[in-house]
Design a protein around this motif. Structure first.
Motif: not given
Length: 135
Positions: A7-24
Motif C-alpha cells: 500500500i502507499e499514500g499520505y499519512a499527513a498533508l502539510f498545511g491542511a487542517p484536520d478535523l480538530s484544526g491541527d495543521v502539520v
C-alpha cells in the motif's frame, strides 16, 4: 499462501487542517524519520501490528508512506474497503492557531495506523499490489 499487500499514500498533508484544526508544517517529521522504527498499527491499538512500513518520507505534499500489510485480519479489512491513515504522535513544538487547533512544527512520530475514519479526511492509501516488492 500468506501474501503481503503493498500500500502507499499520505499519512499527513502539510498545511491542511484536520478535523480538530491541527495543521502539520513541512519538516515536522524530520527528526522522527531520521530515528526510524515507526510501526504500522491497526486503528492505533498498541501491539496490533498490521504489517511494516518500508518507506516514510516527507515530500512537497506531506508524509508519504509505503508498506506491506501482512496480518490476515488487516488484509481482510483492506478488502472490506479500509483506506484511511492516521498518525500517532507527540507534539514537541507547536503554536495555537487563531482558527482553533495547533500548528505542528516538530512532532515525535510514534506510529502510523490504518484506520476507518482518519482525523485528516484526505489521509488515504491505495493498494499498489499483492505480494509486491517493497521499494
Amino acid at each position: 499462501m500468506n501474501r503481503a499487500v503493498l500500500i502507499e499514500g499520505y499519512a499527513a498533508l502539510f498545511g491542511a487542517p484536520d478535523l480538530s484544526g491541527d495543521v502539520v508544517r513541512a519538516g515536522a517529521f524530520a527528526r522522527s524519520l531520521r530515528r526510524g522504527g515507526v510501526p504500522m498499527l491497526m486503528q492505533h491499538k498498541s501491539g496490533a501490528l498490521a504489517g511494516r512500513w518500508t518507506r516514510l518520507t516527507e515530500d512537497g505534499r506531506g508524509l508519504f508512506v509505503r508498506g506491506l500489510v501482512e496480518a490476515d485480519g488487516s488484509k481482510a479489512m483492506l478488502n472490506a474497503g479500509l483506506n484511511g491513515l492516521s498518525i500517532g504522535f507527540r507534539a514537541r513544538l507547536w503554536r495555537p492557531r487563531a482558527e482553533g487547533g495547533r500548528e505542528l512544527i516538530d512532532v515525535d512520530l510514534v506510529e502510523v495506523s490504518l484506520v476507518g475514519q482518519p482525523m485528516q479526511p484526505r489521509a488515504r492509501f491505495s493498494t499498489v499490489g499483492g505480494a509486491a516488492r517493497a521499494a
